[in-house]
Design an enzyme around this catalytic site. Sequence first.
Site, short mmCIF file in Angstrom:
data_model
loop_
_atom_site.label_atom_id
_atom_site.label_comp_id
_atom_site.label_asym_id
_atom_site.label_seq_id
_atom_site.Cartn_x
_atom_site.Cartn_y
_atom_site.Cartn_z
N GLY A 164 0.82 -1.21 0.00
CA GLY A 164 0.00 0.00 0.00
C GLY A 164 0.85 1.25 0.00
N CYS A 165 0.63 2.07 1.04
CA CYS A 165 1.25 3.41 1.13
C CYS A 165 2.75 3.43 0.80
N TYR A 221 -8.63 6.60 -5.44
CA TYR A 221 -7.23 6.69 -5.02
C TYR A 221 -6.30 5.74 -5.81
N GLU A 279 -3.63 6.94 -8.72
CA GLU A 279 -2.21 6.96 -8.31
C GLU A 279 -1.40 6.01 -9.19
N ARG A 313 -12.10 -2.07 -1.78
CA ARG A 313 -11.61 -3.19 -0.96
C ARG A 313 -12.74 -3.69 -0.05
N HIS A 354 8.60 32.49 1.90
CA HIS A 354 8.85 32.78 0.50
C HIS A 354 10.16 32.15 0.04
N GLU A 361 2.74 29.53 0.65
CA GLU A 361 2.57 30.92 1.08
C GLU A 361 1.35 31.57 0.43
P1 FAD Z 1 -3.98 -3.92 7.33
O1 FAD Z 1 -2.84 -3.00 7.25
O2 FAD Z 1 -4.53 -4.43 6.05
O3 FAD Z 1 -3.52 -5.16 8.24
C1 FAD Z 1 -4.32 -6.28 8.46
C2 FAD Z 1 -3.42 -7.48 8.67
O4 FAD Z 1 -4.16 -8.56 9.23
C3 FAD Z 1 -2.82 -8.00 7.37
O5 FAD Z 1 -1.45 -8.27 7.51
C4 FAD Z 1 -3.61 -9.29 7.12
O6 FAD Z 1 -2.89 -10.22 6.35
C5 FAD Z 1 -3.82 -9.75 8.55
N1 FAD Z 1 -4.93 -10.70 8.73
C6 FAD Z 1 -6.13 -10.70 8.10
N2 FAD Z 1 -6.90 -11.70 8.58
C7 FAD Z 1 -6.18 -12.33 9.53
C8 FAD Z 1 -6.45 -13.42 10.40
N3 FAD Z 1 -7.61 -14.04 10.39
N4 FAD Z 1 -5.46 -13.83 11.24
C9 FAD Z 1 -4.27 -13.19 11.27
N5 FAD Z 1 -3.97 -12.14 10.48
C10 FAD Z 1 -4.92 -11.71 9.62
N6 FAD Z 1 -3.47 4.88 3.48
C11 FAD Z 1 -2.91 6.08 3.74
O7 FAD Z 1 -3.17 6.65 4.80
N7 FAD Z 1 -2.06 6.68 2.85
C12 FAD Z 1 -1.73 6.10 1.68
O8 FAD Z 1 -0.96 6.66 0.90
C13 FAD Z 1 -2.31 4.84 1.37
N8 FAD Z 1 -1.99 4.22 0.22
C14 FAD Z 1 -2.53 2.99 -0.04
C15 FAD Z 1 -2.21 2.39 -1.25
C16 FAD Z 1 -2.75 1.17 -1.57
C17 FAD Z 1 -2.38 0.51 -2.87
C18 FAD Z 1 -3.63 0.51 -0.65
C19 FAD Z 1 -4.20 -0.83 -0.97
C20 FAD Z 1 -3.95 1.11 0.56
C21 FAD Z 1 -3.42 2.37 0.87
N9 FAD Z 1 -3.73 3.02 2.04
C22 FAD Z 1 -3.19 4.25 2.31
C23 FAD Z 1 -4.67 2.42 3.02
C24 FAD Z 1 -3.93 1.73 4.17
O9 FAD Z 1 -3.00 0.82 3.65
C25 FAD Z 1 -4.93 1.01 5.07
O10 FAD Z 1 -5.90 1.92 5.49
C26 FAD Z 1 -4.25 0.42 6.31
O11 FAD Z 1 -3.25 -0.48 5.97
C27 FAD Z 1 -5.30 -0.27 7.20
O12 FAD Z 1 -4.68 -0.84 8.30
P2 FAD Z 1 -5.34 -2.07 9.09
O13 FAD Z 1 -4.51 -2.28 10.30
O14 FAD Z 1 -6.77 -1.85 9.24
O15 FAD Z 1 -5.19 -3.31 8.11
P1 NDP Z 2 -12.35 3.36 -3.41
O1 NDP Z 2 -13.25 2.61 -2.54
O2 NDP Z 2 -11.78 4.65 -2.94
O3 NDP Z 2 -13.04 3.63 -4.83
C1 NDP Z 2 -13.51 2.60 -5.63
C2 NDP Z 2 -13.47 3.01 -7.09
O4 NDP Z 2 -13.81 1.89 -7.91
C3 NDP Z 2 -14.48 4.10 -7.42
O5 NDP Z 2 -13.97 4.89 -8.44
C4 NDP Z 2 -15.70 3.28 -7.91
O6 NDP Z 2 -16.51 3.96 -8.83
C5 NDP Z 2 -15.00 2.16 -8.64
N1 NDP Z 2 -15.79 0.92 -8.71
C6 NDP Z 2 -16.38 0.27 -7.68
N2 NDP Z 2 -16.97 -0.86 -8.12
C7 NDP Z 2 -16.76 -0.90 -9.46
C8 NDP Z 2 -17.11 -1.81 -10.47
N3 NDP Z 2 -17.80 -2.91 -10.19
N4 NDP Z 2 -16.72 -1.56 -11.74
C9 NDP Z 2 -16.02 -0.45 -12.03
N5 NDP Z 2 -15.63 0.47 -11.11
C10 NDP Z 2 -16.01 0.23 -9.84
O7 NDP Z 2 -11.24 2.29 -3.78
P2 NDP Z 2 -9.68 2.23 -4.03
O8 NDP Z 2 -9.53 0.82 -4.48
O9 NDP Z 2 -9.18 3.31 -4.92
O10 NDP Z 2 -9.04 2.45 -2.61
C11 NDP Z 2 -9.39 1.69 -1.46
C12 NDP Z 2 -9.13 2.49 -0.22
O11 NDP Z 2 -7.73 2.52 0.05
C13 NDP Z 2 -9.54 3.95 -0.35
O12 NDP Z 2 -10.85 4.14 0.12
C14 NDP Z 2 -8.55 4.70 0.46
O13 NDP Z 2 -9.07 5.01 1.72
C15 NDP Z 2 -7.36 3.76 0.60
N6 NDP Z 2 -6.25 4.34 -0.15
C16 NDP Z 2 -5.71 5.52 0.27
C17 NDP Z 2 -4.71 6.13 -0.42
C18 NDP Z 2 -4.15 7.43 0.03
O14 NDP Z 2 -4.39 7.80 1.17
N7 NDP Z 2 -3.41 8.13 -0.79
C19 NDP Z 2 -4.16 5.52 -1.63
C20 NDP Z 2 -4.78 4.28 -1.99
C21 NDP Z 2 -5.79 3.73 -1.26
P3 NDP Z 2 -17.83 4.78 -8.41
O15 NDP Z 2 -17.35 6.12 -7.99
O16 NDP Z 2 -18.61 4.79 -9.66
O17 NDP Z 2 -18.49 4.03 -7.30
#
Ligand code: FAD
Ligand code: NDP
Length: 527
Positions: free
Chosen positions: A99-100, A236, A240, A325, A502, A507
Amino acid sequence: MLQPFSNIIKSQKFLQNISLSIFIKPKKHFSIKIEKKNEKENPKKLKEFDLVVIGGGSGGLAASQEAAKFGAKVALLDFVETTPHGSNWGIGGTCVNVGCIPKKLFHFSSQIKELMDFSESYGWNFDKSSLKMDWKTLVGNVQDHIHSLNWGYKTKLRDKNISYFNALGKFKTNHIIELNKRNYEKEEIYGDKIIIATGGKPRYPSISGSKFCITSDDLFSLKKPPGKTLIIGASYIALETAGFLKSFGYDTTVMVRSQILRKFDQQIANLIQKNMEKKGIKFMINTTVKNIEKQKENYEVTFCEHDLKHQKLENFETVISAIGRDPRTFGLNLEKIGVSMNKKGKIIHENEQTNIKNIYAIGDVLETDYELTPVAIMQGKLLAQRLFSNLKTKMDYSLIPTTVFTPLEYGFVGLSEEDAIKKYKQENIEVYHSFITPLEFTVPHVGENETYLKVICNKLENEKIIGIHYLGPNAGEIIQGFAVAIKIGLTKNQLTSSVGIHPTCAENFTTLDITKRSGENPKKTGC
Ligand code: FAD
Ligand code: NDP
């Protein structure tokens, strides 16, 4: 400093059935609440913990470490299930592994490319025709960094005396967790309190051939360059990813079923789309995918534009699903023990406590408007404090800032213009705005008046700022500071009576004076 106390607690069995308070310094009152346990709940005399955390991601790690700080005996389980495309990773959860962290590093790599594109005007002379993305090197170095983070987390857990299990957990009862370990061994442990921090999993489209899609879980460790790529989704992750893949030189298309960044400020969403189109990223608007078929060398994607009846075809080397997700609540046996979830499988809560007394949840698994790492960390930290100390601060879900790391980054905190109008009515808000050209862009003559600042104020409350938006370089860095100020009630007058730094982009917030209502040209010229 707390360690000796927790050791004493562990070694003295009789203390386990009483409530204990420890005074360390006159002003600090740490209390460890160990409630009287019902002996019937642990008849098998399983290993006992004050807290069992299921999930070692952003939230789970924060909660377990905070609880240990207050002397709690903690177990943390983390288990990563291999994706359909064979990707797997270590402890740390989504943010660290898929992710991040890798996302920001890939984004930075794309920014390096952008700087190189206009470096000549800054006096750098090199053969641009030989410039090529070495995907293997990027993936290798980013993965090395991630592995070092995985190692660091394990060491930290050991140092804090947290028992780490690389095991998939599920509930047997509301206190007993069954561990399914990587080596197929099983074990049961007893937790007085349990925190569910299992995060989420990428969703796949419900179409035939969706198994050919990869997701962000696979992208950052992909063995070969993605080549011509289709990204399904428009939020997002989709935007990205499109940003960095295009700058690496891959033909990139974003398939948008409605509008880009639908839940965000739409004026800015449109500016982002324009900027990305200018960089050569293609958008299929109002389009949905119907089918994906594997061909010899690539995938044939069938799709349909909403206003047209006929279907179209195009071939791509990689198809990425970025359509949101799903919470990772399945397989935990939550239905059996009666934990309430909403229709999407997210856990319903009040202050991160579920409807079951000793079971809590944090992070992406929780029913909130946020799936962000700092939110999961803050929830985990505050919850652990409330459970194991006398600190009682609750999570505040207002004014949470965020940044979308598109090529031109977009950071904001507070309301979009649409939501501000809905909440306060058009006549009660004032919108100040400005288009600017960052100084760095003037020499190479790029990005003229593409950077945008918008401040939304509530006229009924002395122009208190209710939304601040910035589209431009370093958005995350800039908005973080303003988020703090807005949280403590910043007004427009206080903002514009602050002295700027500046020459910076930020700013310009201190000199904003053009309102949308005035109709004046918000484009800025000169220094
Ligand atoms: P997670 O970090 O997903 O951790 C959950 C853990 O539990 C995982 O390791 C999983 O494998 C484990 N697990 C699941 N089920 C079980 C089980 N039954 N037993 C044991 N272990 C288990 N957020 C930001 O703030 N800034 C960003 O720039 C950003 N970029 C992102 C980019 C991407 C591509 C993605 C996908 C997400 C991004 N996010 C970002 C979102 C951020 O990653 C999540 O909000 C955050 O990781 C959530 O944390 P969590 O602890 O809820 O879960
Ligand atoms: P989001 O839940 O933010 O958005 C889902 C996107 O997928 C929307 O554009 C939605 O469209 C579209 N969509 C949903 N279902 C379908 C479908 N069946 N067919 C086509 N398009 C569809 O999801 P992301 O996957 O981008 O990110 C997941 C989460 O992870 C975010 O909510 C964010 O909080 C976190 N994240 C944060 C980042 C950051 O902080 N920089 C970076 C990456 C992830 P519609 O608008 O039409 O519903």
